[in-house]
Motif scaffolding. Structure first.
Motif, PDB file in Angstrom:
ATOM      1  N   UNK A  59       7.946 -15.693   6.786  1.00  0.00           N
ATOM      2  CA  UNK A  59       7.866 -16.629   5.659  1.00  0.00           C
ATOM      3  C   UNK A  59       7.287 -16.017   4.391  1.00  0.00           C
ATOM      4  N   UNK A  60       6.449 -14.986   4.507  1.00  0.00           N
ATOM      5  CA  UNK A  60       5.813 -14.404   3.320  1.00  0.00           C
ATOM      6  C   UNK A  60       6.821 -13.588   2.514  1.00  0.00           C
ATOM      7  N   UNK A  61       6.664 -13.598   1.216  1.00  0.00           N
ATOM      8  CA  UNK A  61       7.520 -12.804   0.351  1.00  0.00           C
ATOM      9  C   UNK A  61       7.223 -11.326   0.485  1.00  0.00           C
ATOM     10  N   UNK A  62       8.126 -10.489  -0.026  1.00  0.00           N
ATOM     11  CA  UNK A  62       7.972  -9.040   0.092  1.00  0.00           C
ATOM     12  C   UNK A  62       6.672  -8.553  -0.537  1.00  0.00           C
ATOM     13  N   UNK A  63       6.326  -9.068  -1.711  1.00  0.00           N
ATOM     14  CA  UNK A  63       5.125  -8.600  -2.405  1.00  0.00           C
ATOM     15  C   UNK A  63       3.866  -8.962  -1.634  1.00  0.00           C
ATOM     16  N   UNK A  64       3.844 -10.153  -1.016  1.00  0.00           N
ATOM     17  CA  UNK A  64       2.676 -10.559  -0.236  1.00  0.00           C
ATOM     18  C   UNK A  64       2.542  -9.722   1.030  1.00  0.00           C
ATOM     19  N   UNK A  67       1.271  -6.272  -0.061  1.00  0.00           N
ATOM     20  CA  UNK A  67      -0.129  -6.284  -0.472  1.00  0.00           C
ATOM     21  C   UNK A  67      -1.062  -6.456   0.723  1.00  0.00           C
ATOM     22  N   UNK A  68      -0.614  -7.172   1.729  1.00  0.00           N
ATOM     23  CA  UNK A  68      -1.458  -7.468   2.887  1.00  0.00           C
ATOM     24  C   UNK A  68      -1.376  -6.398   3.960  1.00  0.00           C
ATOM     25  N   UNK A  69      -0.167  -5.937   4.239  1.00  0.00           N
ATOM     26  CA  UNK A  69       0.052  -5.071   5.395  1.00  0.00           C
ATOM     27  C   UNK A  69       0.500  -3.659   5.047  1.00  0.00           C
ATOM     28  N   UNK A  70       0.894  -3.444   3.805  1.00  0.00           N
ATOM     29  CA  UNK A  70       1.403  -2.124   3.443  1.00  0.00           C
ATOM     30  C   UNK A  70       2.654  -1.813   4.247  1.00  0.00           C
ATOM     31  N   UNK A  71       2.678  -0.647   4.862  1.00  0.00           N
ATOM     32  CA  UNK A  71       3.853  -0.255   5.632  1.00  0.00           C
ATOM     33  C   UNK A  71       3.762  -0.569   7.108  1.00  0.00           C
TER      34      UNK A  71
END
Length: 231
Positions: A59-64, A67-71
């Motif tokens: 559900x989270x957008x790509x930017x979120x 920012x949260x998980x990186x790669x």
């Protein structure tokens, strides 16, 4: 709990050791049945954290996500899938949502079964009663709304309840939502009454009553919906 752990750079899920293995001791809740039997509910923190990962990634957008998980997103997705695959019985014992209570869940309970104590708001009903109420609501919803929307939620709820022993107790509670609602608002909450009134109005066709009750529900839960969108 899982998302907060990311702020501290923790690789392990809640409920597991640093090496990824589950804690040997499980956290539980306890309650007493009407007959006095002790009932135990595993909190399934590790499995619920895994389910939260799956939900977040879907559900989270790509930017979120970045920012949260990186790669680490794909690695976490694989790990979460593996943890859920280990789940005993095929279902977690606790299902939760944020910011609101799905309205179809209120078919499980009646207004006069509500308990308000020690800063908590909850209902407890026997499993057999819960299953009958969900089945009735599902049949009415399916004939009125089709297979989507509330009907799908009720179908999923029925399948979830089927995983547990018939002597179980089902609890619906507001959890941390009570911290967002003042005492007067909680006292005035008629959600269980409104949802059950909608079922009665569908069963004995009364479109006006259905619309009126839906409007009351919308007004009560709209403030929390606004808070969710602001996050």
């Amino acid at each position: 709990m899982w998302l907060k752990s990311q702020d501290y750079g923790l690789a392990a899920l809640p409920g597991e050791r640093a090496d990824g293995s589950p804690f040997p001791v499980r956290e539980v809740m306890t309650a007493r049945s009407a007959s006095g039997d002790l009932l135990v509910c595993p909190l399934d923190l590790r499995a619920r954290a895994a389910a939260a990962i799956v939900g977040f990634l879907s559900t989270a957008g790509d930017s979120l996500r970045e920012a949260t998980l990186g790669g680490a997103a794909e690695k976490l997705r694989q790990k979460a899938g593996a943890v859920l695959g280990e789940l005993t019985g095929g279902a977690v014992h606790v299902v939760s949502t944020t910011w609101t209570v799905p309205l179809p869940w209120f078919v499980l309970v009646l207004p006069d079964e509500r308990v308000m104590a020690d800063g908590s708001v909850y209902w407890q009903v026997p499993m057999g009663t819960a299953r009958k109420r969900v089945q009735r609501a599902f049949e009415l919803a399916e004939s009125t709304f089709g297979e989507s929307g509330p009907t799908k939620v009720l179908q999923d709820t029925s399948r979830w309840l089927a995983h547990f022993h018939e002597a179980s107790l089902v609890e619906l509670d507001y959890g941390g939502l009570v911290e967002l609602l003042d005492e007067e608002t909680i006292e005035s909450d008629t959600s269980a009454e409104d949802v059950n009134a909608i079922l009665d109005a569908i069963e004995h066709p009364d479109p006006g009553a259905v619309a009126e009750r839906f409007e009351r529900l919308r007004e009560f839960w709209s403030d929390l919906a606004v808070r969710e969108r602001m996050q």
